[in-house]
Design a protein around this motif. Structure first.
Motif, PDB file in Angstrom:
ATOM      1  N   GLY A  89       0.815  -1.214   0.000  1.00 20.72           N
ATOM      2  CA  GLY A  89       0.000   0.000   0.000  1.00 20.72           C
ATOM      3  C   GLY A  89       0.843   1.257   0.000  1.00 20.72           C
ATOM      4  N   VAL A  90       1.941   1.251   0.764  1.00 21.55           N
ATOM      5  CA  VAL A  90       2.831   2.419   0.791  1.00 21.55           C
ATOM      6  C   VAL A  90       3.465   2.642  -0.570  1.00 21.55           C
ATOM      7  CG1 VAL A  90       4.977   3.326   1.773  1.00 21.55           C
ATOM      8  CG2 VAL A  90       3.295   2.223   3.258  1.00 21.55           C
ATOM      9  N   VAL A  91       3.910   1.540  -1.211  1.00 21.33           N
ATOM     10  CA  VAL A  91       4.535   1.655  -2.538  1.00 21.33           C
ATOM     11  C   VAL A  91       3.538   2.205  -3.554  1.00 21.33           C
ATOM     12  CG1 VAL A  91       5.515   0.325  -4.439  1.00 21.33           C
ATOM     13  CG2 VAL A  91       6.259  -0.117  -2.099  1.00 21.33           C
ATOM     14  N   VAL A  92       2.311   1.693  -3.520  1.00 15.69           N
ATOM     15  CA  VAL A  92       1.286   2.167  -4.465  1.00 15.69           C
ATOM     16  C   VAL A  92       0.986   3.640  -4.232  1.00 15.69           C
ATOM     17  CG1 VAL A  92      -1.127   1.919  -5.133  1.00 15.69           C
ATOM     18  CG2 VAL A  92       0.277  -0.121  -4.813  1.00 15.69           C
ATOM     19  N   ASP A  93       0.826   4.040  -2.979  1.00 14.94           N
ATOM     20  CA  ASP A  93       0.539   5.446  -2.673  1.00 14.94           C
ATOM     21  C   ASP A  93       1.699   6.345  -3.087  1.00 14.94           C
ATOM     22  OD1 ASP A  93      -1.859   4.649  -1.649  1.00 14.94           O
ATOM     23  OD2 ASP A  93      -1.202   4.676   0.451  1.00 14.94           O
ATOM     24  N   ILE A 145      16.585   4.483  -4.505  1.00 16.66           N
ATOM     25  CA  ILE A 145      16.048   4.769  -3.183  1.00 16.66           C
ATOM     26  C   ILE A 145      17.103   5.442  -2.319  1.00 16.66           C
ATOM     27  CG2 ILE A 145      15.140   3.715  -1.081  1.00 16.66           C
ATOM     28  CD1 ILE A 145      13.890   1.554  -2.856  1.00 16.66           C
ATOM     29  N   ALA A 146      18.340   4.946  -2.389  1.00 19.65           N
ATOM     30  CA  ALA A 146      19.417   5.564  -1.617  1.00 19.65           C
ATOM     31  C   ALA A 146      19.633   7.011  -2.040  1.00 19.65           C
ATOM     32  CB  ALA A 146      20.702   4.752  -1.783  1.00 19.65           C
ATOM     33  N   TYR A 147      19.592   7.268  -3.329  1.00 14.89           N
ATOM     34  CA  TYR A 147      19.804   8.627  -3.841  1.00 14.89           C
ATOM     35  C   TYR A 147      18.726   9.573  -3.319  1.00 14.89           C
ATOM     36  CZ  TYR A 147      19.922  12.496  -7.182  1.00 14.89           C
ATOM     37  OH  TYR A 147      19.956  13.744  -7.749  1.00 14.89           O
ATOM     38  N   PHE A 148      17.469   9.191  -3.444  1.00 19.72           N
ATOM     39  CA  PHE A 148      16.386  10.085  -3.035  1.00 19.72           C
ATOM     40  C   PHE A 148      16.310  10.212  -1.513  1.00 19.72           C
ATOM     41  CE2 PHE A 148      14.895   8.948  -7.338  1.00 19.72           C
ATOM     42  CZ  PHE A 148      14.808  10.234  -7.851  1.00 19.72           C
ATOM     43  N   THR A 149      16.757   9.186  -0.780  1.00 15.90           N
ATOM     44  CA  THR A 149      16.828   9.304   0.678  1.00 15.90           C
ATOM     45  C   THR A 149      17.831  10.375   1.081  1.00 15.90           C
ATOM     46  OG1 THR A 149      16.218   6.974   0.990  1.00 15.90           O
ATOM     47  CG2 THR A 149      17.347   8.073   2.810  1.00 15.90           C
ATOM     48  N   VAL A 150      19.024  10.315   0.502  1.00 17.61           N
ATOM     49  CA  VAL A 150      20.040  11.328   0.805  1.00 17.61           C
ATOM     50  C   VAL A 150      19.571  12.703   0.338  1.00 17.61           C
ATOM     51  CG1 VAL A 150      22.417  12.056   0.350  1.00 17.61           C
ATOM     52  CG2 VAL A 150      21.904   9.648   0.745  1.00 17.61           C
ATOM     53  N   SER A 151      18.880  12.749  -0.804  1.00 15.82           N
ATOM     54  CA  SER A 151      18.390  14.029  -1.317  1.00 15.82           C
ATOM     55  C   SER A 151      17.442  14.696  -0.320  1.00 15.82           C
ATOM     56  CB  SER A 151      17.678  13.812  -2.654  1.00 15.82           C
ATOM     57  OG  SER A 151      17.098  15.011  -3.123  1.00 15.82           O
ATOM     58  N   LEU A 187      11.193   3.600   3.250  1.00 17.62           N
ATOM     59  CA  LEU A 187      12.258   2.623   3.461  1.00 17.62           C
ATOM     60  C   LEU A 187      11.694   1.308   3.982  1.00 17.62           C
ATOM     61  CD1 LEU A 187      15.066   4.844   5.050  1.00 17.62           C
ATOM     62  CD2 LEU A 187      14.861   4.066   2.693  1.00 17.62           C
ATOM     63  N   ASP A 188      10.701   1.388   4.845  1.00 15.31           N
ATOM     64  CA  ASP A 188      10.098   0.176   5.388  1.00 15.31           C
ATOM     65  C   ASP A 188       9.435  -0.654   4.294  1.00 15.31           C
ATOM     66  OD1 ASP A 188       9.241  -1.398   7.806  1.00 15.31           O
ATOM     67  OD2 ASP A 188       7.269  -0.893   7.006  1.00 15.31           O
ATOM     68  N   ALA A 189       8.973  -0.003   3.237  1.00 15.16           N
ATOM     69  CA  ALA A 189       8.325  -0.720   2.134  1.00 15.16           C
ATOM     70  C   ALA A 189       9.289  -1.648   1.410  1.00 15.16           C
ATOM     71  CB  ALA A 189       7.708   0.269   1.144  1.00 15.16           C
ATOM     72  N   VAL A 190      10.604  -1.400   1.532  1.00 17.92           N
ATOM     73  CA  VAL A 190      11.591  -2.273   0.888  1.00 17.92           C
ATOM     74  C   VAL A 190      12.457  -2.965   1.940  1.00 17.92           C
ATOM     75  CG1 VAL A 190      11.668  -0.983  -1.274  1.00 17.92           C
ATOM     76  CG2 VAL A 190      13.164  -0.301   0.607  1.00 17.92           C
ATOM     77  N   PRO A 194      24.699  17.103  17.794  1.00 20.96           N
ATOM     78  CA  PRO A 194      24.502  16.987  16.333  1.00 20.96           C
ATOM     79  C   PRO A 194      23.397  15.998  15.996  1.00 20.96           C
ATOM     80  CG  PRO A 194      26.367  15.666  17.016  1.00 20.96           C
ATOM     81  CD  PRO A 194      25.892  16.362  18.263  1.00 20.96           C
ATOM     82  N   THR A 195      23.029  15.990  14.722  1.00 22.65           N
ATOM     83  CA  THR A 195      22.004  15.072  14.230  1.00 22.65           C
ATOM     84  C   THR A 195      22.659  14.001  13.366  1.00 22.65           C
ATOM     85  OG1 THR A 195      20.258  16.745  14.258  1.00 22.65           O
ATOM     86  CG2 THR A 195      19.941  14.866  12.800  1.00 22.65           C
ATOM     87  N   THR A 196      22.350  12.753  13.654  1.00 18.56           N
ATOM     88  CA  THR A 196      22.843  11.622  12.866  1.00 18.56           C
ATOM     89  C   THR A 196      21.646  10.783  12.432  1.00 18.56           C
ATOM     90  OG1 THR A 196      24.920  11.548  14.102  1.00 18.56           O
ATOM     91  CG2 THR A 196      24.332   9.591  12.828  1.00 18.56           C
ATOM     92  N   ILE A 197      21.455  10.663  11.143  1.00 15.58           N
ATOM     93  CA  ILE A 197      20.350   9.875  10.590  1.00 15.58           C
ATOM     94  C   ILE A 197      20.943   8.737   9.781  1.00 15.58           C
ATOM     95  CG2 ILE A 197      18.303   9.898   9.132  1.00 15.58           C
ATOM     96  CD1 ILE A 197      17.929  12.807   9.781  1.00 15.58           C
ATOM     97  N   THR A 198      20.610   7.521  10.176  1.00 12.48           N
ATOM     98  CA  THR A 198      21.149   6.328   9.527  1.00 12.48           C
ATOM     99  C   THR A 198      20.027   5.585   8.817  1.00 12.48           C
ATOM    100  OG1 THR A 198      22.813   6.132  11.267  1.00 12.48           O
ATOM    101  CG2 THR A 198      22.462   4.209   9.867  1.00 12.48           C
ATOM    102  N   ALA A 199      20.239   5.279   7.570  1.00 10.40           N
ATOM    103  CA  ALA A 199      19.285   4.495   6.772  1.00 10.40           C
ATOM    104  C   ALA A 199      19.936   3.177   6.387  1.00 10.40           C
ATOM    105  CB  ALA A 199      18.861   5.273   5.532  1.00 10.40           C
ATOM    106  N   GLU A 200      19.163   2.127   6.486  1.00 10.19           N
ATOM    107  CA  GLU A 200      19.655   0.783   6.163  1.00 10.19           C
ATOM    108  C   GLU A 200      18.746   0.180   5.109  1.00 10.19           C
ATOM    109  OE1 GLU A 200      20.072  -3.499   8.478  1.00 10.19           O
ATOM    110  OE2 GLU A 200      20.365  -1.630   9.603  1.00 10.19           O
ATOM    111  N   LEU A 201      19.347  -0.269   4.013  1.00  5.79           N
ATOM    112  CA  LEU A 201      18.589  -0.839   2.888  1.00  5.79           C
ATOM    113  C   LEU A 201      19.114  -2.237   2.586  1.00  5.79           C
ATOM    114  CD1 LEU A 201      18.557   2.275   0.527  1.00  5.79           C
ATOM    115  CD2 LEU A 201      16.562   1.262   1.610  1.00  5.79           C
ATOM    116  N   PRO A 202      18.274  -3.096   2.059  1.00 10.06           N
ATOM    117  CA  PRO A 202      18.779  -4.419   1.653  1.00 10.06           C
ATOM    118  C   PRO A 202      19.704  -4.296   0.452  1.00 10.06           C
ATOM    119  CG  PRO A 202      16.500  -4.143   0.964  1.00 10.06           C
ATOM    120  CD  PRO A 202      16.831  -2.961   1.815  1.00 10.06           C
TER     121      PRO A 202
END
Length: 452
Positions: free
Chosen positions: A253-257, A366-372, A425-428, A441-449
């Motif tokens: 549903g998230v991917v479709v939306d 997905i990684a590109y648009f996350t960093v963007s 990110l959870d959708a993948v 400071p702010t640290t935001i970490t994203a983890e992708l398969p």
């Protein structure tokens, strides 16, 4: 995108937030081991353990009686509905137990998957109950609850009563010689010899022993209720397969939306931007064509203006294409694409990409648009003077980390920007972790398969 940083600061500035923080610090000045016997959690767990015995006995007797009756009647058709009714009742007991666990143990446990009969008839419902794995797991819980609740009841009540009785013995010691005619609690006795705890040293040792037992009782209760939590979670909650199906349905549903929102954005940008300019360009060229013979100079000016409109329309189309999937990402990979993003950021950003090979195109995008989006947050909300972007691979996961030295206060639970990014990110099967204390400071970490 909402100002997550600003929302974080606004929350910290609220008087009720500051008062709650001070109260929390004051409350935790008492060590956990000393405050555990009087904490509300301990009393809730004791109540849960005490109630488990009568509920366990009732559930055990009912389950054994009804299942035995249904199994004995299977030689006739009557046994099938009797067995199905027993399993349906066990599902009702399970619903009661989930409510009790939520109330007293503060467990966040979801309800299992509902029955899905193929039709509305009685036989379809009976078949659905008998074929449901949840029904049989609930029956197993009804059978196991009684022996375990008997053991936990005896242990909990013994430690609780003996601990408090011995701890408070100096307070009610006077009852024995005054009303019982005895010197105190009898430690040992036979026909010719008795030992009473009646002198100050023995009374002190009794109270100290009671204090140790009282302090240990909450932790014994937590150990006992941990087994209850495992039983409730394993036998009364949804199965792992059903949970995974629900997650995949939600992710779909998230991917479709997200795809629909992206299509609407592209359509809007084309309609309001490049398409409008191209329509105006066509009209200008038509007017220039009409004036070409009558007024060559005016026609030349109109052609020159149309040439400028073409350049603007081309730039808008390039920006739109970059928003869909940038060419530099396709041609040169994440290192060059993220460096291009960092160059357009209003804050100096250092990029470090350590990838031996390129991941799959979808993961790369997905990684590109996350960093963007994270760099846009830094530009708009962080008030930072510098930032970093690190990308590396760990086993079968692609790791992204974006940091800045700004004001902090970013909160993923505040909704909109970061929450939407976490859902994408959870959708993948990805994860987004935000560490942003007030003041930075702010640290935001994203983890992708990782998918090659």
């Amino acid at each position: 995108m909402a100002t997550e940083y600003g929302q974080g600061y606004a929350q910290m500035d609220r008087p009720d937030f500051r008062a709650a923080d001070v109260e929390e610090r004051r409350r935790h000045r008492v060590p956990a081991g000393l405050r555990a016997p009087i904490e509300a959690r301990t009393w809730r767990e004791l109540l849960y353990t005490v109630l488990s015995l009568p509920i366990g006995i009732t559930a055990f007797v009912f389950a054994v009686t009804m299942v035995s009756l249904g199994a004995g009647l299977l030689i006739t058709f009557i046994g099938v509905p009797v067995l199905a009714g027993a399993l349906a009742a066990c599902r009702g007991i399970a619903a009661l137990e989930r409510t009790r666990a939520r109330t007293l143990l503060r467990m966040e446990i979801a309800s299992p998957e509902p029955l899905r009969p193929r039709s509305n008839g009685l036989m379809a419902h009976i078949g659905a109950v008998l074929k449901s794995g949840t029904s049989w797991r609930n029956l197993l819980y009804s059978l196991l609850l009684m022996p375990w609740s008997l053991f936990s009841f005896i242990v909990a009540i013994a430690f609780w009563t003996y601990g408090w009785m011995m701890l408070t013995y100096p307070l009610w010691f006077w009852l024995f010689p005054m009303y019982g005619g005895q010197g105190g609690i009898q430690l040992y006795g036979d026909d010719g010899h008795q030992i009473y705890l009646d002198n100050p040293f023995e009374i002190g040792i009794t109270a100290a022993t009671g204090l140790l037992i009282t302090l240990a009782t909450p932790w014994i209760l937590r150990a006992l209720t941990t087994v209850d939590r495992l039983m409730v979670y394993g036998l009364l909650g949804p199965s792992q397969l059903a949970t995974r199906v629900v997650e995949l349905e939600s992710d779909r549903g998230v991917v479709v939306d997200t795809a629909a929102a992206d299509l609407r954005r592209i359509e809007r940008d084309l309609h309001d931007g490049a398409q409008a300019r191209l329509v105006a360009l066509a009209m200008d060229l038509g007017l220039a064509k009409e004036k070409l013979t009558e007024d060559p100079e005016a026609a030349a000016r109109m052609v020159d203006e149309a040439h400028g409109e073409v350049k603007v329309a081309l730039q808008e189309l390039r920006d739109l294409a970059r928003g869909i999937h940038p060419a530099v990402l396709t041609d040169r990979g994440l290192n060059a694409a993220l460096s291009s993003l960092a160059a357009r950021c209003t804050v100096p950003v250092q990029v470090d990409v350590d990838l031996p090979v390129r991941p799959a195109a979808a993961i790369e995008g997905i990684a590109y648009f996350t960093v963007s989006e994270l760099l846009q947050n830094i530009s708009k909300h962080s008030r930072a003077s510098q930032g970093t972007v690190d990308v590396w691979r760990t086993d079968d996961r692609l790791m992204l980390q974006v940091t800045d030295n700004g004001a902090g206060g970013a909160d993923i639970s505040a909704g909109s920007g970061l929450a939407g990014l976490a859902e994408r990110l959870d959708a993948v099967d990805g994860i987004l972790v935000v560490v942003s204390p007030p003041g930075g400071p702010t640290t935001i970490t994203a983890e992708l398969p990782w998918r090659a």
